[in-house]
Design a protein around this motif. Structure first.
Motif, PDB file in Angstrom:
ATOM      1  N   LYS A 141       0.971  -1.141   0.326  1.00 10.43           N
ATOM      2  CA  LYS A 141      -0.421  -0.368  -0.603  1.00 10.43           C
ATOM      3  C   LYS A 141       0.818   1.023  -0.072  1.00 10.43           C
ATOM      4  O   LYS A 141       0.706   1.954   0.432  1.00 10.43           O
ATOM      5  N   SER A 142       1.478   1.469  -0.618  1.00  6.56           N
ATOM      6  CA  SER A 142       3.227   2.508  -0.827  1.00  6.56           C
ATOM      7  C   SER A 142       2.812   3.544  -1.701  1.00  6.56           C
ATOM      8  O   SER A 142       2.552   4.215  -1.555  1.00  6.56           O
ATOM      9  N   LEU A 143       1.325   3.478  -2.993  1.00  2.76           N
ATOM     10  CA  LEU A 143       1.504   3.840  -3.984  1.00  2.76           C
ATOM     11  C   LEU A 143      -0.252   3.998  -3.684  1.00  2.76           C
ATOM     12  O   LEU A 143      -0.899   3.131  -3.337  1.00  2.76           O
ATOM     13  N   LYS A 144      -0.996   5.240  -4.372  1.00  6.57           N
ATOM     14  CA  LYS A 144      -2.233   4.811  -4.619  1.00  6.57           C
ATOM     15  C   LYS A 144      -2.705   5.007  -5.502  1.00  6.57           C
ATOM     16  O   LYS A 144      -1.812   5.727  -6.756  1.00  6.57           O
ATOM     17  N   PHE A 145      -4.111   4.528  -6.179  1.00  2.99           N
ATOM     18  CA  PHE A 145      -4.672   4.307  -7.096  1.00  2.99           C
ATOM     19  C   PHE A 145      -4.034   5.319  -8.559  1.00  2.99           C
ATOM     20  O   PHE A 145      -3.535   5.361  -9.093  1.00  2.99           O
ATOM     21  N   PRO A 146      -4.533   6.768  -8.343  1.00  2.00           N
ATOM     22  CA  PRO A 146      -3.913   7.892  -9.160  1.00  2.00           C
ATOM     23  C   PRO A 146      -2.664   8.077  -9.691  1.00  2.00           C
ATOM     24  O   PRO A 146      -2.583   8.105 -10.527  1.00  2.00           O
ATOM     25  N   ASP A 147      -1.688   7.258  -9.248  1.00  2.00           N
ATOM     26  CA  ASP A 147      -0.461   7.288  -8.499  1.00  2.00           C
ATOM     27  C   ASP A 147      -0.005   6.411 -10.680  1.00  2.00           C
ATOM     28  O   ASP A 147       1.214   6.736 -11.216  1.00  2.00           O
ATOM     29  N   ILE A 148      -1.033   5.729 -10.542  1.00  2.00           N
ATOM     30  CA  ILE A 148      -1.087   4.816 -11.697  1.00  2.00           C
ATOM     31  C   ILE A 148      -0.999   6.076 -13.171  1.00  2.00           C
ATOM     32  O   ILE A 148      -0.085   5.925 -14.138  1.00  2.00           O
ATOM     33  N   TYR A 149      -1.457   7.013 -12.906  1.00  2.00           N
ATOM     34  CA  TYR A 149      -1.459   7.352 -14.227  1.00  2.00           C
ATOM     35  C   TYR A 149      -0.647   8.077 -14.456  1.00  2.00           C
ATOM     36  O   TYR A 149       0.011   8.195 -15.397  1.00  2.00           O
ATOM     37  N   ARG A 150      -0.233   9.045 -13.535  1.00  2.00           N
ATOM     38  CA  ARG A 150       1.592   9.403 -13.289  1.00  2.00           C
ATOM     39  C   ARG A 150       2.597   8.762 -14.327  1.00  2.00           C
ATOM     40  O   ARG A 150       3.436   8.824 -14.539  1.00  2.00           O
ATOM     41  N   ILE A 151       2.680   7.279 -13.022  1.00  2.00           N
ATOM     42  CA  ILE A 151       3.889   6.657 -13.562  1.00  2.00           C
ATOM     43  C   ILE A 151       3.696   6.202 -14.927  1.00  2.00           C
ATOM     44  O   ILE A 151       4.752   5.563 -15.893  1.00  2.00           O
ATOM     45  N   SER A 152       2.166   6.011 -15.279  1.00  2.00           N
ATOM     46  CA  SER A 152       2.241   5.332 -16.832  1.00  2.00           C
ATOM     47  C   SER A 152       2.578   6.110 -17.682  1.00  2.00           C
ATOM     48  O   SER A 152       3.334   6.391 -18.705  1.00  2.00           O
ATOM     49  N   LYS A 153       2.322   7.597 -17.518  1.00  2.00           N
ATOM     50  CA  LYS A 153       2.474   8.909 -18.706  1.00  2.00           C
ATOM     51  C   LYS A 153       4.166   9.159 -17.960  1.00  2.00           C
ATOM     52  O   LYS A 153       4.510   9.029 -19.410  1.00  2.00           O
ATOM     53  N   SER A 154       4.907   8.575 -17.299  1.00  2.00           N
ATOM     54  CA  SER A 154       6.267   8.694 -17.226  1.00  2.00           C
ATOM     55  C   SER A 154       6.883   7.633 -18.020  1.00  2.00           C
ATOM     56  O   SER A 154       7.949   8.132 -19.053  1.00  2.00           O
ATOM     57  N   THR A 155       6.449   5.980 -17.641  1.00  2.00           N
ATOM     58  CA  THR A 155       6.781   5.622 -18.460  1.00  2.00           C
ATOM     59  C   THR A 155       6.827   5.521 -20.277  1.00  2.00           C
ATOM     60  O   THR A 155       7.115   5.052 -20.965  1.00  2.00           O
ATOM     61  N   GLY A 156       5.326   5.535 -20.395  1.00  2.00           N
ATOM     62  CA  GLY A 156       4.969   6.485 -21.909  1.00  2.00           C
ATOM     63  C   GLY A 156       6.312   7.127 -22.070  1.00  2.00           C
ATOM     64  O   GLY A 156       6.610   7.093 -23.163  1.00  2.00           O
ATOM     65  N   LEU A 157       6.450   8.340 -21.317  1.00  2.00           N
ATOM     66  CA  LEU A 157       7.591   9.642 -21.566  1.00  2.00           C
ATOM     67  C   LEU A 157       8.515   8.891 -22.583  1.00  2.00           C
ATOM     68  O   LEU A 157       9.690   8.884 -23.757  1.00  2.00           O
ATOM     69  N   ILE A 158       9.960   7.791 -21.311  1.00  2.00           N
ATOM     70  CA  ILE A 158      10.621   7.182 -21.738  1.00  2.00           C
ATOM     71  C   ILE A 158      10.268   6.484 -22.676  1.00  2.00           C
ATOM     72  O   ILE A 158      11.217   6.084 -23.942  1.00  2.00           O
ATOM     73  N   THR A 159       9.367   5.874 -22.815  1.00  2.00           N
ATOM     74  CA  THR A 159       9.577   4.993 -23.753  1.00  2.00           C
ATOM     75  C   THR A 159       9.626   5.381 -25.119  1.00  2.00           C
ATOM     76  O   THR A 159       9.562   5.372 -26.250  1.00  2.00           O
ATOM     77  N   ALA A 160       8.908   6.432 -25.947  1.00  2.00           N
ATOM     78  CA  ALA A 160       8.726   7.775 -26.447  1.00  2.00           C
ATOM     79  C   ALA A 160       9.884   7.964 -26.842  1.00  2.00           C
ATOM     80  O   ALA A 160      10.360   7.373 -28.131  1.00  2.00           O
ATOM     81  N   VAL A 161      11.045   8.418 -25.959  1.00  2.00           N
ATOM     82  CA  VAL A 161      11.942   8.560 -26.123  1.00  2.00           C
ATOM     83  C   VAL A 161      12.721   7.862 -26.493  1.00  2.00           C
ATOM     84  O   VAL A 161      13.948   7.909 -27.615  1.00  2.00           O
ATOM     85  N   VAL A 162      13.044   6.739 -26.159  1.00  2.00           N
ATOM     86  CA  VAL A 162      14.212   5.671 -26.864  1.00  2.00           C
ATOM     87  C   VAL A 162      13.362   4.742 -28.516  1.00  2.00           C
ATOM     88  O   VAL A 162      13.816   4.600 -29.033  1.00  2.00           O
ATOM     89  N   PHE A 163      11.634   4.374 -28.775  1.00  2.00           N
ATOM     90  CA  PHE A 163      11.542   3.962 -29.366  1.00  2.00           C
ATOM     91  C   PHE A 163      11.711   5.539 -30.288  1.00  2.00           C
ATOM     92  O   PHE A 163      11.879   4.328 -32.028  1.00  2.00           O
ATOM     93  N   ILE A 164      11.660   6.374 -30.607  1.00  2.00           N
ATOM     94  CA  ILE A 164      11.687   7.201 -31.774  1.00  2.00           C
ATOM     95  C   ILE A 164      13.537   6.933 -32.001  1.00  2.00           C
ATOM     96  O   ILE A 164      13.263   7.351 -33.307  1.00  2.00           O
TER      97      ILE A 164
END
Ligand code: NA
Ligand code: NA
Lengths: 197, 427, 314
Positions: free
Chosen positions: B258-281
């Motif tokens: 219970k170290s993270l709350k559900f709204p965190d998942i949005y932030r984490i996904s966004k950050s993962t998406g950003l890193i992914t995009a920067v690598v995949f381009i």
């Protein structure tokens, strides 16, 4: 290994557009949409891939359309993400030489970098549009989902265009201000202290 | 044509352009020279899309997401606490714990940076307090984090596997041996360093404290089991293992700890998406780039000009290692793997070298090169995270680089270091 | 000029040998040179086809299974038991079949391709964790197939669970029992070492791995007539040489496997056993027809006539 700002806190929380008035509102809206698409893309990909693994165990075979959905999502993430990364100055660069240049030179250099990058993005936008037209004319479909393949690439020209606009705005921002901006909202981290000297 | 492309790319790179720009510009120049104009830009775009098409690449965002969830949650701290409970008290134990924690967290994380943040940030103040010099501490953190790149999962292995059509599962397994070898070398160095500098030791933990630490770390310890066990047992492909890791990380941090709350998942996904995009381009434009150099037969003429056909397998391995090492001193590892792997592909095929062994060597060189001055990108990661000057970050690195190069030499001389576990699992 | 030619295999494989025979003939009989690109150098099958259509490549060698998303009826080669089973008859079939020599060139031309030569590479052999003698043996087995809907339909019809996987993951997946079998021509089973992890070979006789050399149609039609003729002759020349090359190749590969592997078994299905598999073929034909419509129906009928024709001579 490859985000050049590895600070894992949310440093992309707020975004202020460099555009005035209605254009600014539209720009902020696009930024929010990009953020949403990025997050949703990653979450859907995780859900889709997990369900596929579970299905492979429970039903004995994976979902036949799972791969195609991921293929759509990865294109969405990449091209929604490049614009978003440009907004927040997050594209990977090798700034060692750049960092040794004094602030004025850096600003001139950044204007040059932003303009050239912007032109290249519009160039790729133009050609990806025509490439999609060719795909459209060949009429291939995704075998499992049955949709025409050109649909899934629609994000490419859009992403390139948004990225191109962002770099153009960055160039303008640098032309009109004293600090050095990596993107419309992000200074390059050294400017604040040095511009006071 | 090759020369013009090179000059343009290196020029743009040094000026500080986003790394996709040198690749795009180099490739466009290649296309224009090859086809007398912009008539074949459709193929450029098509190859970009082909670059991000392979299904195996899905493992990259999934592993980033899993590591991101755990770095923000408690898994990393719990792993560190367990390591400390067991070896914190020996001479140099704090330093050895740092290296060991990086290795262990490396079994969760696919990237060097995430490991620097997750392990380096909490341990650096402790090391400084115990009397380790800052330059030693920084060098230790940077280079130990590179072990994470060899221990599965590893984004480097995934990208290399996709580019060279090599089994990612085999690469993962083959990375474990070299990763442990380097941990051993680092540990010995830490021991010697602590003795020479007469550093104090930490209090010894009681067995009761150790039991608690192990129990706390038990849940996160399941990650390596999922990844390595899953692949060994034929239960998962690497991509599936990545998805299961995400699911597991989610359950752990959101439901169990219970170290993270559900709204965190949005932030984490966004950050993962950003890193992914920067690598995949980069993966996308890198694929167009390697297409045009392949079409123009540049790799063959380049390799002929350095006389690679007379080198034999060992010579080829050395040539590859040197090229990757040098390139990674200047450029982001992903870009290096994307550009150089196709160039050396004909030589690897001609000498009959095991592509898995080559993959391990390349990934090791990538790790070393990116921690090596002048421009290795790990150095700048450390500058950014720890806010220390360049010289301070760089000063302690030479002994580590010597050890890593020795490890590379050992792997070339005794390929079984890498291939033993692979052969056990897959041959 | 430099003509660019891409195929889907590695150095020394059948498509590579064919490409170099073709190159040899063209270079001896014209001023042109042929640059051959092997697997992966210019991308995957989809990519080299796209590049041929856009005219960057003049020639592409591609198996109909991969051409399937562009030309659905090319997947006809995946219908089990449609081709004859022995080498001589197969060769004769490829030389004389009206479907292959008249109908296919028209179908390819509709998609901007000049079909130069279709040729067989080798008989498909199934390897699995135990010998296969009846469709029941396939139950509960995951069999790796190339990504192609009709090929999947074939293995579904045989009773197996078809599992598409990229080639690079096949060995590991067999080793770890993620899949229990796969199909390939025997020389790939040998060179890829697949028998080490999937030691029971079954000659099911259900099909031949077939491939085709094509040219960009605009390029071809833009050439003077004598050069067009020269290209078609180069195709014939390479065909004749490749037929000699693959004759014995399969036996050689099998000998190597058996010398290297004590636990390996070879099962050759009897006529009755084949009948049990062949009884499952109609549902694959149905699927083929539903995918290809009228074109597919004509082609399938012609195939069956051609088959009768060559078998009558025997
Ligand atoms: Na790792
Ligand atoms: Na590194």
């Amino acid at each position: 290994m490859s985000d050049n700002s590895p600070d894992l806190d949310d440093d992309t929380g707020t975004f202020e557009s460099g555009l005035p008035g209605v254009l600014g509102t539209i720009d902020v809206f696009i930024s929010k949409l990009e953020a949403f698409l990025l997050a949703a893309g990653v979450m859907l990909m995780a859900i889709n891939t997990c369900i596929n693994v579970i299905a492979r165990y429970v039903l004995g075979e994976g979902l036949f359309f799972s791969g195609e959905i991921n293929r759509i999502l990865i294109i969405l993430i990449t091209f929604a993400g490049i614009g978003y990364a440009a907004r927040h100055g997050r594209h990977i660069r090798m700034s060692a030489v750049y960092d040794t240049i004094p602030v004025k030179g850096r600003r001139v250099l950044m204007i040059f970098i932003a303009l050239v990058t912007s032109v290249l993005m519009f160039f790729l936008c133009y050609h990806s549009y025509f490439w999609i037209e060719t795909l459209y004319s060949r009429g291939r479909i995704l075998p499992a989902l049955g949709i025409e393949i050109w649909w899934i690439y629609i994000w490419a020209p859009v992403g390139f265009a948004i990225t191109g606009i962002q770099y153009l705005l960055t160039a303008i921002k640098n032309l009109t201000s004293k600090d050095v901006y990596l993107s419309t909202g992000v200074t390059d981290g050294y400017a604040d202290t040095e511009s006071e000297v | 044509m090759a020369t013009i492309m090179m000059v343009i790319m290196i020029g743009l790179l040094l000026l500080g352009f986003p790394m996709m720009v040198p690749l795009i510009a180099g490739a466009i120049v290649g296309f224009v020279m090859m086809f007398d104009g912009f008539g074949q830009m459709g193929t450029f775009i098509q190859q970009m899309m082909a670059g991000i098409r392979p299904a195996s690449l899905i493992a990259v965002p999934m592993f980033i997401l899993a590591a991101d969830i755990m770095t923000r949650g408690q898994s990393a701290d719990r792993l560190i606490n367990m390591v400390m409970a067991f070896i914190g008290h020996v001479k140099g134990g704090l330093a050895i714990s740092t290296a060991a924690s990086c290795t262990l967290f490396g079994a969760v994380s696919g990237s060097t940076q995430a490991t620097v943040v997750a392990v380096g940030s909490p341990l650096r103040p402790k090391l400084l307090k115990a009397g380790y010099s800052d330059s030693f501490t920084l060098a230790l953190i940077i280079n130990s984090s590179d072990i994470a790149f060899l221990i599965p999962p590893s984004i480097g292995f995934i990208i290399y596997g996709v580019i060279s059509e090599t089994s990612i599962a085999e690469l993962f397994i083959a990375g474990i041996g070299p990763g442990l070898l380097i941990l051993l070398m680092f540990s010995i160095y830490c021991l010697i360093y602590a003795h020479l500098n007469k550093l104090p030791t930490e209090d010894k933990s009681t067995w009761g404290q150790r039991a608690v630490a192990v129990r706390e770390a038990l849940w996160p310890l399941f990650f390596p089991v999922i990844i390595v066990g899953g692949i060994y047992g034929g239960i998962f492909s690497p991509t599936e293992a990545a998805a299961v890791c995400v699911l597991y990380a989610f359950l752990l941090e959101f439901v169990v700890f219970k170290s993270l709350k559900f709204p965190d998942i949005y932030r984490i996904s966004k950050s993962t998406g950003l890193i992914t995009a920067v690598v995949f381009i980069l993966v996308a434009v890198g694929t167009s780039f390697s297409w045009i150099i392949s079409f123009a037969q540049i790799p063959q003429s380049l390799l002929d000009s350095i006389g690679i056909s007379e080198m034999g397998p060992v010579g080829v391995m050395i040539a590859i290692s040197v090229a990757f090492f040098i390139a990674c001193m200047f450029v982001d590892p992903i870009v290096v793997i994307l550009v150089l792997t196709p160039i050396f592909a004909p030589a690897i095929e001609a000498t009959g070298l095991d592509p898995v062994l080559v993959g391990v060597l390349i990934t090791l060189q990538v790790a070393i090169g990116s921690a090596t001055p002048p421009f290795g990108c790990d150095i700048f990661t450390a500058i950014a995270i720890f806010k220390r000057p360049y010289w301070e970050v760089v000063r302690g690195t030479p002994p580590f680089i010597v050890m890593l190069l020795t490890a590379a030499g050992l792997i070339m001389a005794f390929p079984q270091i890498a291939l033993f576990l692979r052969d056990l699992a897959f041959r | 000029d430099t003509w660019r030619y891409a195929h889907e295999e590695y150095e020394g494989d059948v498509q590579d040998v064919f490409a170099y025979d073709f190159k040899e003939y063209v270079e001896e009989n014209s001023e042109h040179t042929v640059q051959v690109y092997r697997f992966g150098e210019l991308g995957e099958s989809d990519d080299i086809m796209g590049q041929t259509l856009s005219g960057i490549l003049q020639f592409v060698n591609q198996s109909p299974g991969f051409t399937g998303s562009l030309i659905p009826s090319a997947q006809i080669f995946f219908i089990p038991y449609l081709l004859p089973t022995d080498m001589d008859t197969v060769v004769e079939f490829f030389r004389e079949s009206e479907a292959i020599n008249q109908m296919f060139p028209k179908i390819y031309a509709d998609h901007g391709l000049k079909l130069i030569q279709m040729y067989p590479e080798g008989e498909m052999v199934v390897t699995a964790n135990e010998p296969i003698t009846s469709p029941a043996d396939f139950n509960d087995k995951k069999i790796r197939v190339m990504t192609n809907p009709l090929l999947s339909a074939t293995y579904e019809a045989f009773g197996a669970t078809p599992t598409p996987l990229p080639w690079g993951e096949v060995y590991g997946a067999l080793q770890t029992n993620m899949i229990q079998g796969q199909e390939n021509p025997i020389f790939w089973i040998q060179s890829g070492g697949l028998y080490e992890v999937s030691p029971n070979l079954t000659f099911t006789k259900h099909g031949w791995f077939t491939t085709a050399l094509m040219a960009n149609l605009d390029f071809y039609q833009g050439l003077p007539e004598e050069e067009q003729k020269m290209i078609m002759e180069a195709g014939d020349y390479a065909f004749n040489k490749i037929i000699k090359h693959i004759d014995g190749l399969a036996q050689e590969a099998l000998d190597k496997i058996m010398a290297d592997c004590k636990e390996c078994t070879v099962t050759r299905l009897t006529e009755e056993q084949i009948d049990a598999f062949q009884a499952r073929a109609p549902q694959v034909k149905e699927k083929f027809l539903s995918m290809t419509g009228e074109t597919g129906e004509k082609l399938l009928n012609q195939f069956q006539e051609d088959l009768k024709e060559v078998q009558k001579d025997k």
